[in-house]
Structures are given as structure tokens and as C-alpha cells.
Motif scaffolding. Structure first.
Motif, PDB file in Angstrom:
ATOM      1  N   CYS A  78     -11.748   9.867   5.340  1.00 37.98           N
ATOM      2  CA  CYS A  78     -10.302  10.058   5.329  1.00 37.98           C
ATOM      3  C   CYS A  78      -9.918  11.128   6.329  1.00 37.98           C
ATOM      4  N   GLN A  79      -8.665  11.104   6.686  1.00 35.19           N
ATOM      5  CA  GLN A  79      -8.114  12.161   7.530  1.00 35.19           C
ATOM      6  C   GLN A  79      -6.607  12.155   7.387  1.00 35.19           C
ATOM      7  N   PRO A  80      -6.017  13.334   7.484  1.00 38.08           N
ATOM      8  CA  PRO A  80      -4.560  13.372   7.461  1.00 38.08           C
ATOM      9  C   PRO A  80      -4.028  12.798   8.774  1.00 38.08           C
ATOM     10  N   VAL A  81      -2.874  12.158   8.706  1.00 37.48           N
ATOM     11  CA  VAL A  81      -2.222  11.630   9.906  1.00 37.48           C
ATOM     12  C   VAL A  81      -1.188  12.668  10.334  1.00 37.48           C
ATOM     13  N   GLN A  84       3.823  14.204  13.359  1.00 41.92           N
ATOM     14  CA  GLN A  84       4.615  13.647  14.463  1.00 41.92           C
ATOM     15  C   GLN A  84       4.531  12.129  14.498  1.00 41.92           C
ATOM     16  N   ALA A  85       3.442  11.577  13.996  1.00 45.00           N
ATOM     17  CA  ALA A  85       3.269  10.120  13.990  1.00 45.00           C
ATOM     18  C   ALA A  85       3.929   9.470  12.779  1.00 45.00           C
ATOM     19  N   THR A  86       4.317  10.272  11.793  1.00 42.30           N
ATOM     20  CA  THR A  86       4.826   9.713  10.541  1.00 42.30           C
ATOM     21  C   THR A  86       6.179  10.293  10.145  1.00 42.30           C
ATOM     22  N   GLN A  87       6.905  10.802  11.103  1.00 44.07           N
ATOM     23  CA  GLN A  87       8.242  11.358  10.855  1.00 44.07           C
ATOM     24  C   GLN A  87       8.213  12.385   9.720  1.00 44.07           C
ATOM     25  N   VAL A  92      -2.060   9.960   4.738  1.00 46.32           N
ATOM     26  CA  VAL A  92      -3.514  10.053   4.827  1.00 46.32           C
ATOM     27  C   VAL A  92      -4.063   8.674   5.167  1.00 46.32           C
ATOM     28  N   LEU A  93      -4.974   8.620   6.130  1.00 40.09           N
ATOM     29  CA  LEU A  93      -5.717   7.402   6.452  1.00 40.09           C
ATOM     30  C   LEU A  93      -7.009   7.430   5.642  1.00 40.09           C
ATOM     31  N   VAL A  94      -7.251   6.373   4.877  1.00 42.27           N
ATOM     32  CA  VAL A  94      -8.452   6.268   4.047  1.00 42.27           C
ATOM     33  C   VAL A  94      -9.215   5.023   4.481  1.00 42.27           C
ATOM     34  N   VAL A  95     -10.504   5.180   4.739  1.00 47.70           N
ATOM     35  CA  VAL A  95     -11.363   4.080   5.165  1.00 47.70           C
ATOM     36  C   VAL A  95     -12.511   3.971   4.176  1.00 47.70           C
ATOM     37  N   THR A  96     -12.719   2.759   3.652  1.00 43.05           N
ATOM     38  CA  THR A  96     -13.824   2.530   2.726  1.00 43.05           C
ATOM     39  C   THR A  96     -14.653   1.341   3.203  1.00 43.05           C
ATOM     40  N   SER A  97     -15.890   1.315   2.752  1.00 41.84           N
ATOM     41  CA  SER A  97     -16.709   0.117   2.936  1.00 41.84           C
ATOM     42  C   SER A  97     -17.678   0.039   1.769  1.00 41.84           C
ATOM     43  N   GLY A  98     -18.177  -1.164   1.548  1.00 36.10           N
ATOM     44  CA  GLY A  98     -19.103  -1.364   0.446  1.00 36.10           C
ATOM     45  C   GLY A  98     -19.375  -2.832   0.238  1.00 36.10           C
ATOM     46  N   THR A  99     -19.571  -3.193  -1.025  1.00 34.07           N
ATOM     47  CA  THR A  99     -19.853  -4.576  -1.373  1.00 34.07           C
ATOM     48  C   THR A  99     -18.917  -5.011  -2.495  1.00 34.07           C
ATOM     49  N   VAL A 100     -18.683  -6.323  -2.551  1.00 33.75           N
ATOM     50  CA  VAL A 100     -17.863  -6.889  -3.613  1.00 33.75           C
ATOM     51  C   VAL A 100     -18.431  -8.249  -3.999  1.00 33.75           C
ATOM     52  N   PHE A 110     -17.643  -5.493   2.737  1.00 29.36           N
ATOM     53  CA  PHE A 110     -16.236  -5.378   3.098  1.00 29.36           C
ATOM     54  C   PHE A 110     -15.972  -4.016   3.723  1.00 29.36           C
ATOM     55  N   ASN A 111     -14.865  -3.927   4.436  1.00 29.22           N
ATOM     56  CA  ASN A 111     -14.291  -2.630   4.747  1.00 29.22           C
ATOM     57  C   ASN A 111     -12.798  -2.727   4.518  1.00 29.22           C
ATOM     58  N   GLN A 112     -12.200  -1.580   4.186  1.00 26.93           N
ATOM     59  CA  GLN A 112     -10.789  -1.551   3.845  1.00 26.93           C
ATOM     60  C   GLN A 112     -10.197  -0.238   4.338  1.00 26.93           C
ATOM     61  N   ASN A 113      -9.004  -0.352   4.931  1.00 26.40           N
ATOM     62  CA  ASN A 113      -8.285   0.810   5.440  1.00 26.40           C
ATOM     63  C   ASN A 113      -6.947   0.902   4.736  1.00 26.40           C
ATOM     64  N   PHE A 114      -6.595   2.086   4.296  1.00 27.97           N
ATOM     65  CA  PHE A 114      -5.320   2.335   3.633  1.00 27.97           C
ATOM     66  C   PHE A 114      -4.559   3.428   4.380  1.00 27.97           C
ATOM     67  N   LEU A 115      -3.269   3.269   4.489  1.00 26.26           N
ATOM     68  CA  LEU A 115      -2.389   4.375   4.858  1.00 26.26           C
ATOM     69  C   LEU A 115      -1.637   4.744   3.593  1.00 26.26           C
ATOM     70  N   LEU A 116      -1.865   5.964   3.117  1.00 25.66           N
ATOM     71  CA  LEU A 116      -1.219   6.453   1.914  1.00 25.66           C
ATOM     72  C   LEU A 116      -0.126   7.442   2.289  1.00 25.66           C
ATOM     73  N   THR A 117       0.994   7.377   1.608  1.00 18.13           N
ATOM     74  CA  THR A 117       2.056   8.356   1.824  1.00 18.13           C
ATOM     75  C   THR A 117       2.355   9.055   0.499  1.00 18.13           C
ATOM     76  N   ALA A 118       2.659  10.339   0.604  1.00 17.68           N
ATOM     77  CA  ALA A 118       2.965  11.141  -0.575  1.00 17.68           C
ATOM     78  C   ALA A 118       4.386  10.846  -1.024  1.00 17.68           C
ATOM     79  N   GLN A 119       4.529  10.541  -2.305  1.00 11.66           N
ATOM     80  CA  GLN A 119       5.838  10.288  -2.894  1.00 11.66           C
ATOM     81  C   GLN A 119       6.133  11.411  -3.875  1.00 11.66           C
ATOM     82  N   SER A 120       7.284  11.997  -3.756  1.00 14.10           N
ATOM     83  CA  SER A 120       7.658  13.099  -4.643  1.00 14.10           C
ATOM     84  C   SER A 120       8.278  12.550  -5.911  1.00 14.10           C
ATOM     85  N   THR A 121       7.583  12.752  -6.980  1.00 14.30           N
ATOM     86  CA  THR A 121       8.116  12.532  -8.319  1.00 14.30           C
ATOM     87  C   THR A 121       8.030  13.933  -8.925  1.00 14.30           C
TER      88      THR A 121
END
Length: 141
Positions: A78-81, A84-87, A92-100, A110-121
Motif C-alpha cells: 500500500c501507499q498513500p496517494v 495533489q492527485a486526489t483533490q 490509499v492505493l492497496v495492492v493484493t495478490s494471492g489465490t482464490v 489473482f491480483n487486485q488493486n483498490f483505491l480507498l478514500t477516507a469518508q468522514s462519519t
């Protein structure tokens, strides 16, 4: 001198969020699939082996078509984005790999990439803005 420490704190927070998210995501995918769309933003996009699915209603229908699964994550990165790129949205960019295994069939890599954004609740909740899943069976026979 303050900048490197600030960035290290930012990276550490991103890594903690990613580890917690990955644990929740794959457990939900395997055991409580009907709740999976709660992890996505309303207008999130999923690209599943090249097929695009957008929005919660379409995601719900798509996930309903998948057979039961057993995911095993072997790698997480993972790494923070940069803001400036996300206004200035914490992302956070999350990258996983494994088996299913789907419905007891043969195992797939498989491999899977997620872009996660923080939501304020009342607390910070990380939601999926973008998700890209791909089988990596080129190495298996």
C-alpha cells in the motif's frame, strides 16, 4: 526536518488502514457477500477481468452472480496517494495478490488493486472508489 516525519506518519496510517481493510474485505467476500457493497462508494467502479461494473446496484447484481469463494492473500502492499492527485481527498492505493477457489473449483492466482478514500462519519471509514481484479493464471498449467 518535519516533512519526512510527517510523511512517515502518513505512510504508517495508510498501511494500518490497508491491513484492516484487506482483512475485512476478503472475510466479507468469503462469508458475508451480501454486505460487500457497504465497502464501496455509491459510484465506485469495479473492473473484473476486463469487465466494468459501476454503481452499487450493478455491484450488488454482479457479486450475486459469483459462486462462493475462499480467498488467501499472500501479498499486500500500500501507499498513500499524493493529495495533489486526489483533490486533497485522503486516498490509499492497496495492492493484493494471492489465490482464490470459487465453489470448490481449482485454485486461481489473482491480483487486485483498490483505491480507498477516507469518508468522514463520526470516525474515518475507508471506502472503495476503484477496484481492479484480475486472474493471473498464466503461470499455472
Amino acid at each position: 526536518m518535519a516533512k519526512p516525519m510527517d510523511f512517515k506518519i502518513y505512510v504508517d496510517q495508510a498501511c494500518r488502514a490497508a491491513e484492516e481493510f484487506v482483512s475485512i474485505y476478503y472475510e466479507t467476500m468469503d462469508k458475508r457477500r451480501q454486505a460487500l457493497t457497504r465497502l464501496y462508494l455509491d459510484k465506485a467502479t469495479l473492473v473484473w477481468n476486463g469487465n466494468v461494473v459501476t454503481g452499487l446496484e450493478a455491484l450488488t447484481k454482479f457479486f450475486d452472480t459469483l459462486p462462493s469463494s475462499e480467498f488467501q492473500v499472500n501479498m499486500l502492499d500500500c501507499q498513500p496517494v499524493h493529495e495533489q492527485a486526489t483533490q486533497s481527498q485522503a486516498t490509499v492505493l492497496v495492492v493484493t495478490s494471492g489465490t482464490v477457489k470459487f465453489d470448490g473449483n481449482r485454485q486461481h492466482y489473482f491480483n487486485q488493486n483498490f483505491l480507498l478514500t477516507a469518508q468522514s462519519t463520526p470516525d474515518i471509514v475507508w471506502k472503495i472508489a476503484s477496484d481492479c481484479f484480475r486472474f493471473q493464471d498464466w503461470g499455472s498449467s
